[in-house]
Each structure stands twice: as structure tokens, then as C-alpha cells.
Design a protein around this motif. Sequence first.
Motif, mmCIF file in Angstrom:
data_model
loop_
_atom_site.group_PDB
_atom_site.id
_atom_site.type_symbol
_atom_site.label_atom_id
_atom_site.label_comp_id
_atom_site.label_asym_id
_atom_site.label_seq_id
_atom_site.Cartn_x
_atom_site.Cartn_y
_atom_site.Cartn_z
ATOM 1 N N SER A 176 0.803 -1.217 0.000
ATOM 2 C CA SER A 176 0.000 0.000 0.000
ATOM 3 C C SER A 176 0.838 1.270 0.000
ATOM 4 O O SER A 176 0.308 2.364 -0.009
ATOM 5 C CB SER A 176 -0.915 0.000 1.226
ATOM 6 N N ARG A 177 2.128 1.150 -0.005
ATOM 7 C CA ARG A 177 3.047 2.294 0.055
ATOM 8 C C ARG A 177 2.956 3.103 -1.234
ATOM 9 O O ARG A 177 2.817 2.579 -2.320
ATOM 10 C CB ARG A 177 4.448 1.754 0.294
ATOM 11 N N ALA A 178 3.085 4.415 -1.101
ATOM 12 C CA ALA A 178 3.083 5.302 -2.261
ATOM 13 C C ALA A 178 4.352 5.080 -3.068
ATOM 14 O O ALA A 178 5.408 4.833 -2.502
ATOM 15 C CB ALA A 178 2.997 6.750 -1.807
ATOM 16 N N LEU A 204 6.856 8.371 7.421
ATOM 17 C CA LEU A 204 6.910 6.936 7.721
ATOM 18 C C LEU A 204 5.676 6.227 7.173
ATOM 19 O O LEU A 204 5.780 5.116 6.640
ATOM 20 C CB LEU A 204 7.054 6.708 9.221
ATOM 21 N N ALA A 205 4.513 6.856 7.272
ATOM 22 C CA ALA A 205 3.289 6.262 6.723
ATOM 23 C C ALA A 205 3.380 6.171 5.202
ATOM 24 O O ALA A 205 2.946 5.175 4.607
ATOM 25 C CB ALA A 205 2.074 7.074 7.145
ATOM 26 N N LEU A 208 -0.129 3.888 10.896
ATOM 27 C CA LEU A 208 -0.692 4.905 11.794
ATOM 28 C C LEU A 208 -1.651 4.307 12.820
ATOM 29 O O LEU A 208 -1.844 4.881 13.891
ATOM 30 C CB LEU A 208 -1.412 5.983 10.980
ATOM 31 N N ASN A 209 -2.249 3.172 12.502
ATOM 32 C CA ASN A 209 -3.201 2.526 13.406
ATOM 33 C C ASN A 209 -2.546 1.552 14.373
ATOM 34 O O ASN A 209 -3.208 1.016 15.250
ATOM 35 C CB ASN A 209 -4.275 1.788 12.600
ATOM 36 N N ASP A 210 -1.266 1.319 14.203
ATOM 37 C CA ASP A 210 -0.567 0.376 15.068
ATOM 38 C C ASP A 210 -0.407 0.996 16.453
ATOM 39 O O ASP A 210 0.100 2.111 16.578
ATOM 40 C CB ASP A 210 0.807 0.053 14.478
ATOM 41 N N PRO A 211 -0.820 0.305 17.514
ATOM 42 C CA PRO A 211 -0.717 0.883 18.859
ATOM 43 C C PRO A 211 0.725 1.147 19.298
ATOM 44 O O PRO A 211 0.950 1.950 20.203
ATOM 45 C CB PRO A 211 -1.381 -0.154 19.761
ATOM 46 N N GLU A 212 1.697 0.534 18.664
ATOM 47 C CA GLU A 212 3.106 0.743 19.007
ATOM 48 C C GLU A 212 3.739 1.894 18.221
ATOM 49 O O GLU A 212 4.874 2.286 18.501
ATOM 50 C CB GLU A 212 3.906 -0.540 18.765
ATOM 51 N N ALA A 230 0.057 3.380 5.167
ATOM 52 C CA ALA A 230 -0.779 4.158 6.083
ATOM 53 C C ALA A 230 -1.305 3.319 7.245
ATOM 54 O O ALA A 230 -1.645 3.866 8.296
ATOM 55 C CB ALA A 230 -1.944 4.788 5.323
ATOM 56 N N GLY A 231 -1.371 2.006 7.093
ATOM 57 C CA GLY A 231 -1.812 1.141 8.180
ATOM 58 C C GLY A 231 -0.940 1.270 9.420
ATOM 59 O O GLY A 231 -1.390 0.999 10.535
#
Length: 126
Positions: free
Chosen positions: A33-35, A76-77, A85-89, A82-83
Motif C-alpha cells: 500500500s506504500r506510495a 513513515l506512513a 498509523l493505526n498500530d498501537p506501538e 498508512a496502516g
Amino acid sequence: MRPIDPGHGLAAVVRTQLAGVRGPARSKAGAASRAPAGQRSPGTVSAATAQRIAAIAPDDPDRPRKAVRIYLESELAREFGAGLLNDPEFPTLLDAVQQRMHEDAQTASAVEALGRVLLAGKLTPA
């Protein structure tokens, strides 16, 4: 002898930490999914990043650090998906990256300059 590029070492640390946080299955999904590389021209940030930086209160004494953090998050996203950004770490990873950047005098100086550039609005939205 060629000087050591502190950015290269930092990138290696980030990649190592991301591999531990994301795991092999998530790393493959993020890479898909990376640009594409080179999508934005140098000196630009995404419109969302520019808006987030502009929204930092002008009287906030921590404004430069926050601007750099927003920029790091977006880069970094973009690089790893972009996933992330949802990682709790992810916030912990950002804390570690920023800490490492401030431990090296040359990198810390570059980060301070980046903060000034970001807050001056010298990078244009893509």
C-alpha cells in the motif's frame, strides 16, 4: 574516508524497529500500500500534513518538536504504508526515533532546522 550519514543510520534503526512492530505479514501488506517513490517533488508535504502543522498553536513552546513529529508520521506512513498509523506501538516508535535524532548533535541540528522550515511554511503542500 567518506563521512557517515546520520540519516542512513537512523533509517536503518527505523526499519529494524518497524520490522519488530509490524511483523512479517503486516510488513508485506504495508509495502503493497506504500506510495510509489518519487511521487512528490522535493520540498513538498501532503496537504493533510501541512494542515496539521498549521494547526499547532502559535504560542505552544513545543511547536517545533510537534511539527517534526507530524512530518515524521507522514513520511513513515508514506514509506511503510498508512496502516502503520493505526498500530498501537507507532507512537512508541516515534518517541524512540525522535529521541535517537536528538542524541546525535549533527542530526539534532538538522531536526531543529527542519522544525523551523516546517513552521515557516517553506514546504508547499503537494
